[in-house]
Motif scaffolding. Structure first.
Motif, short mmCIF file in Angstrom:
data_model
loop_
_atom_site.label_atom_id
_atom_site.label_comp_id
_atom_site.label_asym_id
_atom_site.label_seq_id
_atom_site.Cartn_x
_atom_site.Cartn_y
_atom_site.Cartn_z
N LEU A 127 -12.30 -43.73 12.39
CA LEU A 127 -12.18 -43.98 10.95
C LEU A 127 -13.53 -44.47 10.45
N SER A 128 -13.94 -44.01 9.27
CA SER A 128 -15.26 -44.40 8.80
C SER A 128 -15.32 -44.49 7.28
N ALA A 129 -16.29 -45.27 6.83
CA ALA A 129 -16.64 -45.37 5.41
C ALA A 129 -18.14 -45.61 5.39
N GLY A 130 -18.90 -44.58 5.02
CA GLY A 130 -20.35 -44.69 5.09
C GLY A 130 -20.78 -44.87 6.54
N LEU A 161 -7.28 -51.08 6.10
CA LEU A 161 -8.05 -50.79 4.89
C LEU A 161 -8.77 -49.46 5.01
N LEU A 162 -9.28 -49.15 6.20
CA LEU A 162 -9.96 -47.86 6.39
C LEU A 162 -8.98 -46.69 6.28
N ARG A 163 -7.78 -46.87 6.80
CA ARG A 163 -6.78 -45.80 6.71
C ARG A 163 -6.34 -45.58 5.26
N ASN A 164 -6.61 -46.56 4.42
CA ASN A 164 -6.22 -46.46 3.01
C ASN A 164 -7.42 -46.60 2.09
N LYS A 165 -8.60 -46.19 2.59
CA LYS A 165 -9.82 -46.37 1.81
C LYS A 165 -9.73 -45.62 0.48
N GLY A 166 -10.34 -46.23 -0.52
CA GLY A 166 -10.33 -45.62 -1.84
C GLY A 166 -9.12 -45.96 -2.67
N ILE A 201 -18.83 -57.63 8.51
CA ILE A 201 -19.16 -56.22 8.28
C ILE A 201 -20.07 -55.99 7.08
N ASP A 202 -20.16 -56.97 6.17
CA ASP A 202 -20.94 -56.78 4.95
C ASP A 202 -22.17 -57.68 4.85
N ALA A 203 -21.95 -59.00 4.94
CA ALA A 203 -23.03 -59.96 4.67
C ALA A 203 -24.30 -59.71 5.48
N PRO A 204 -24.20 -59.47 6.80
CA PRO A 204 -25.44 -59.28 7.57
C PRO A 204 -26.20 -58.01 7.20
N PHE A 205 -25.54 -57.10 6.49
CA PHE A 205 -26.15 -55.80 6.19
C PHE A 205 -26.42 -55.61 4.69
N GLY A 206 -26.14 -56.65 3.89
CA GLY A 206 -26.36 -56.55 2.46
C GLY A 206 -25.49 -55.52 1.78
N ARG A 207 -24.25 -55.39 2.25
CA ARG A 207 -23.33 -54.37 1.72
C ARG A 207 -22.15 -55.01 1.01
N THR A 208 -21.46 -54.22 0.19
CA THR A 208 -20.18 -54.61 -0.39
C THR A 208 -19.20 -53.49 -0.09
N THR A 209 -18.48 -53.64 1.00
CA THR A 209 -17.55 -52.59 1.44
C THR A 209 -16.15 -52.85 0.89
N ILE A 210 -15.73 -54.12 0.89
CA ILE A 210 -14.39 -54.48 0.44
C ILE A 210 -14.48 -55.10 -0.95
N GLY A 215 -5.79 -59.92 -9.27
CA GLY A 215 -4.44 -59.73 -9.75
C GLY A 215 -3.76 -58.51 -9.18
N VAL A 216 -4.50 -57.72 -8.40
CA VAL A 216 -3.93 -56.50 -7.82
C VAL A 216 -4.03 -56.53 -6.30
N GLY A 217 -5.26 -56.53 -5.76
CA GLY A 217 -5.40 -56.53 -4.31
C GLY A 217 -6.82 -56.22 -3.89
N TYR A 218 -6.96 -55.45 -2.82
CA TYR A 218 -8.28 -55.17 -2.23
C TYR A 218 -8.45 -53.67 -2.00
N LEU A 219 -9.69 -53.23 -2.15
CA LEU A 219 -10.01 -51.82 -1.97
C LEU A 219 -11.23 -51.70 -1.06
N LEU A 220 -11.13 -50.83 -0.06
CA LEU A 220 -12.27 -50.52 0.78
C LEU A 220 -12.93 -49.27 0.23
N ARG A 221 -14.20 -49.40 -0.12
CA ARG A 221 -14.90 -48.29 -0.76
C ARG A 221 -15.06 -47.12 0.18
N GLU A 222 -15.11 -45.93 -0.38
CA GLU A 222 -15.24 -44.72 0.44
C GLU A 222 -16.59 -44.63 1.11
N ASP A 223 -17.64 -45.14 0.46
CA ASP A 223 -18.97 -45.09 1.08
C ASP A 223 -19.77 -46.28 0.59
#
Length: 223
Positions: A127-130, A161-166, A201-210, A215-223
């Motif tokens: 499973l992957s995102a970017g 989250l990866l299985r439901n990315k986007g 998964i994000d902070a050490p790499f300067g990314r925003t993946t999640i 009021g809704v929830g969380y989304l894992l970006r596609e890339d």
């Protein structure tokens, strides 16, 4: 990875549930044949551990109805019966493996992982995102070329989250699929583990993946 355990012996069910959760599985327990059949047909699981001697419906009948309903989830039959005919009956009805009580817990987890490799993991091995990659079969996560060390719960959360990315997943969705369908603790445990994941998964790499959708929830970006 979600496991449905259909077992009517409370102490054994609790022991197996705790052991599988420590091994990184998300476990839902059903204590009767009808309850197991309902859960297996109404919800999605990666593998089913099914006892043969069950109240209401035998494991054989549960399995027969599952396969008749085109439910192809891998099934491991778990039973006190030990004999060639019992094993042959289970396999003929569509079981993928068979384990006799008493059993080694190490063997049980190894066989479940083998079933997962032959089932969903074979169809979708990584499973992957970017540049974020998660391998369910190896239970490995990396960002680019950097291997990441996640706890079993963090791994399960990221896999979901990866299985439901986007798509945005609510806290209720996450608790049901990563914790337990009957979880009754505070919902903010999801926020805590999202924070843990972001720091790895994000902070050490300067990314925003999640992303947080308030009021809704969380989304894992596609890339």
């Amino acid at each position: 990875m979600r496991v449905l355990l259909v077992e009517d012996e409370p102490r054994l069910a609790e022991t197996v549930r705790r052991g599988l959760e420590l091994a990184g599985f998300v476990v839902q327990v059903a204590a009767t044949g009808p309850d197991g059949l309902f859960s297996a047909t109404e919800d999605r699981f990666d593998v089913i551990v099914l006892d043969i001697m069950l109240p209401g419906l035998s494991g054989y009948e549960v399995l027969r109805r599952l396969r008749a309903a085109e439910v192809r989830t891998p099934v491991l039959m778990l039973t006190a019966k030990d004999g060639d005919h019992e094993q042959a009956d289970a396999l003929d009805l569509g079981a993928d493996d068979y384990l006799t009580k008493p059993f080694s817990f190490v063997v049980l987890t190894a066989r479940l992982r083998a079933l997962l490799r032959r089932g969903p993991a074979r169809r979708d091995p990584v499973l992957s995102a970017g540049d974020l990659h998660l391998d369910p079969a190896r239970r490995a996560v990396r960002r680019g070329t950097v291997e990441l060390n996640l706890t079993p719960r963090e791994f399960g959360l990221l896999e979901y989250l990866l299985r439901n990315k986007g798509t945005v997943r609510t806290k209720t969705d996450i608790l049901r699929n990563v914790w337990d369908a009957n979880y009754s603790g505070p919902e903010n445990v999801v926020e805590v583990y999202i924070g843990y994941l972001r720091r790895k998964i994000d902070a050490p790499f300067g990314r925003t993946t999640i992303e947080t959708h308030r009021g809704v929830g969380y989304l894992l970006r596609e890339d």
